[in-house]
Scaffold this motif. Structure first.
Motif, PDB file in Angstrom:
ATOM      1  N   GLU A   1       0.844  -1.181   0.000  1.00 57.60           N
ATOM      2  CA  GLU A   1       0.000   0.000   0.000  1.00 57.60           C
ATOM      3  C   GLU A   1       0.879   1.229   0.000  1.00 57.60           C
ATOM      4  O   GLU A   1       1.691   1.423   0.897  1.00 57.60           O
ATOM      5  CB  GLU A   1      -0.891   0.007   1.240  1.00 57.60           C
ATOM      6  N   ALA A   2       0.738   2.030  -1.022  1.00 60.12           N
ATOM      7  CA  ALA A   2       1.481   3.290  -1.110  1.00 60.12           C
ATOM      8  C   ALA A   2       0.457   4.405  -1.087  1.00 60.12           C
ATOM      9  O   ALA A   2       0.124   4.984  -2.091  1.00 60.12           O
ATOM     10  CB  ALA A   2       2.316   3.340  -2.379  1.00 60.12           C
TER      11      ALA A   2
ATOM     12  N   LYS B   1      -0.927   9.541   2.131  1.00 61.64           N
ATOM     13  CA  LYS B   1       0.194  10.478   2.184  1.00 61.64           C
ATOM     14  C   LYS B   1      -0.310  11.913   2.232  1.00 61.64           C
ATOM     15  O   LYS B   1      -1.338  12.242   1.659  1.00 61.64           O
ATOM     16  CB  LYS B   1       1.077  10.324   0.953  1.00 61.64           C
TER      17      LYS B   1
ATOM     18  N   ASN C   1       3.870   9.531   5.795  1.00 67.51           N
ATOM     19  CA  ASN C   1       4.091   8.367   4.946  1.00 67.51           C
ATOM     20  C   ASN C   1       3.180   7.217   5.350  1.00 67.51           C
ATOM     21  O   ASN C   1       3.177   6.818   6.504  1.00 67.51           O
ATOM     22  CB  ASN C   1       5.568   7.969   5.076  1.00 67.51           C
TER      23      ASN C   1
ATOM     24  N   ASN D   1       3.267   4.196   3.490  1.00 68.13           N
ATOM     25  CA  ASN D   1       3.721   2.983   2.811  1.00 68.13           C
ATOM     26  C   ASN D   1       3.815   1.817   3.791  1.00 68.13           C
ATOM     27  O   ASN D   1       4.347   1.946   4.890  1.00 68.13           O
ATOM     28  CB  ASN D   1       5.092   3.185   2.176  1.00 68.13           C
ATOM     29  N   GLU D   2       3.313   0.672   3.371  1.00 64.56           N
ATOM     30  CA  GLU D   2       3.451  -0.561   4.134  1.00 64.56           C
ATOM     31  C   GLU D   2       3.175  -1.742   3.219  1.00 64.56           C
ATOM     32  O   GLU D   2       2.587  -1.595   2.153  1.00 64.56           O
ATOM     33  CB  GLU D   2       2.509  -0.598   5.335  1.00 64.56           C
TER      34      GLU D   2
ATOM     35  N   GLU E   1      12.442   7.173   3.888  1.00 68.92           N
ATOM     36  CA  GLU E   1      11.453   6.512   4.742  1.00 68.92           C
ATOM     37  C   GLU E   1      12.036   5.922   6.023  1.00 68.92           C
ATOM     38  O   GLU E   1      11.287   5.539   6.909  1.00 68.92           O
ATOM     39  CB  GLU E   1      10.791   5.354   3.992  1.00 68.92           C
TER      40      GLU E   1
ATOM     41  N   TYR F   1      13.228   5.985  -1.097  1.00 74.39           N
ATOM     42  CA  TYR F   1      12.122   5.645  -1.990  1.00 74.39           C
ATOM     43  C   TYR F   1      12.019   6.679  -3.109  1.00 74.39           C
ATOM     44  O   TYR F   1      11.875   7.876  -2.835  1.00 74.39           O
ATOM     45  CB  TYR F   1      10.841   5.627  -1.145  1.00 74.39           C
TER      46      TYR F   1
END
Length: 155
Positions: free
Chosen positions: A5-6, A9, A32, A34-35, A103, A144
């Motif tokens: 998942e991005a 944000k 952020n 992201n995960e 990140e 990233y």
């Protein structure tokens, strides 16, 4: 099965136009989201975790998660075109940005639930070893790349 998942944000940055033209430098940060998450599937009824083989019944459900810092610094360069590049003109323009988000080191978590050995220290140590192995493999993700395209309208 897994997913990346991005999302989630919020980016805030300041643009500097060093040559008073189309080129800009941006610095800032973002919240952020992201995960990555996944559920392991046994191969031929077993898992190899941290170099040790366990049966699917011993492990139960094997879940993994990779998480990053919730705040990340950002630096990038960009160019604007069309009306967006001319501050005296109204109309449509577009932009492109290339940047890097820092990140931090990915945090890997592996959990075993519902297995006959889920709380066994041998399995827990193997999960810890596997977490470290994965973390070493993906450490490069702490930096990233960001590519952004924008559509702009100047009133």
């Amino acid at each position: 099965m897994g997913c990346f998942e991005a999302g989630k944000k919020f980016l805030l940055y300041i643009d500097w136009f060093p040559m008073a033209g189309r080129f800009r430098v941006s610095v800032g940060g973002l919240l952020n989201g992201n995960e990555a998450r996944g559920t392991g599937k046994p191969t031929n009824g077993s898992y190899t975790i941290g170099g040790i083989t366990f049966t699917a019944a011993e492990v139960g459900t094997l879940d993994g998660k990779v998480d990053f810092n919730s705040a990340a610094p950002y630096v990038g360069v960009g160019w604007v075109f069309g009306a967006a590049a001319d501050r005296a003109r109204r109309g449509l323009g577009w932009s492109i940005d290339l940047g890097t988000m820092f990140e931090g080191t990915p945090k890997v978590t592996l959990t075993s639930t519902g297995g006959t050995q889920s709380n066994n220290p041998v399995l827990l140590d193997a999960l810890n070893t596997e977490e470290q192995n994965i973390q070493n493999d993906i450490d490069v993700l702490r930096i990233y790349p960001v590519v952004e395209f924008g559509l702009l309208y100047r009133f």
